[in-house]
Design an enzyme around this catalytic site. Sequence first.
Site, PDB file in Angstrom:
ATOM      1  N   HIS A  17     -16.694  65.599  27.351  1.00 42.98           N
ATOM      2  CA  HIS A  17     -15.189  66.880  28.103  1.00 42.98           C
ATOM      3  C   HIS A  17     -15.758  67.685  27.727  1.00 42.98           C
ATOM      4  O   HIS A  17     -15.690  68.710  28.060  1.00 42.98           O
ATOM      5  CB  HIS A  17     -13.544  66.743  27.342  1.00 42.98           C
ATOM      6  N   LYS A  41       3.505  56.126  30.118  1.00 39.40           N
ATOM      7  CA  LYS A  41       2.027  55.788  28.992  1.00 39.40           C
ATOM      8  C   LYS A  41       2.416  56.153  27.784  1.00 39.40           C
ATOM      9  O   LYS A  41       1.380  57.588  27.665  1.00 39.40           O
ATOM     10  CB  LYS A  41       0.537  55.598  29.597  1.00 39.40           C
ATOM     11  N   ARG A  90     -19.760  59.579  34.791  1.00 42.25           N
ATOM     12  CA  ARG A  90     -20.965  58.799  33.612  1.00 42.25           C
ATOM     13  C   ARG A  90     -22.128  57.776  34.587  1.00 42.25           C
ATOM     14  O   ARG A  90     -22.873  57.179  33.794  1.00 42.25           O
ATOM     15  CB  ARG A  90     -19.944  58.038  32.847  1.00 42.25           C
ATOM     16  N   SER A 128     -13.272  58.342  25.606  1.00 41.31           N
ATOM     17  CA  SER A 128     -11.677  58.684  25.060  1.00 41.31           C
ATOM     18  C   SER A 128     -11.981  56.623  24.795  1.00 41.31           C
ATOM     19  O   SER A 128     -11.207  56.717  23.218  1.00 41.31           O
ATOM     20  CB  SER A 128     -10.869  58.998  25.235  1.00 41.31           C
TER      21      SER A 128
END
Length: 161
Positions: A17, A41, A90, A128
């Site tokens: 990030h 969430k 990615r 993450s």
Amino acid sequence: MITAIYPGSFDPPTKGHVDLIQRAARLFDRVVVGVLVNPDKRGSFTPEQRVDMLRRCTAGMGNVQVHAFSGLLVDFARQQGASLVLRGVRGVADLESESTMAWANAQLMPGLETLLMPASAQHAGISSSLIRQIAQMGGDISPFVPEALIDEIQRTFYNSK
Ligand code: PNS
């Protein structure tokens, strides 16, 4: 003047990030990092923690700001005067989901462009969720997160045991 929004959950922020923010800060006049506050969430880190962590990691970048947002990304983009959404990819799996998100955002806010930036090779395997998993099991997260965040992340998982 181009303002780019870089939205995400950042639960927690990764080296990938921060690398993307650094690269974006060289390309655009202003980069606004948007931390999604999702009431449905509960993450491992509070939105306040994530904003604070990102601010610490971007403290030397004069044209970068970090804010929390809730609701639609397009509303946050309008509020910030942004014309561009930035997302890192990615690999091909990311490309598919990111394209869907870009199409939805362009429908909701015509003119809002999404720019997909490939992750730097050394960060392409970082996520993450991977960091949360390693930290939960007491592994070494230093290859994946900025040094300034290591203690806080490790402490969070240690205290939740
Ligand atoms: O880091 P993430 O979890 O992949 O980020 C996803 C994020 C925050 C970019 C996305 O969920 C989002 O923009 N949420 C805000 C709600 C929204 O605007 N949804 C419609 C477009 S998909």
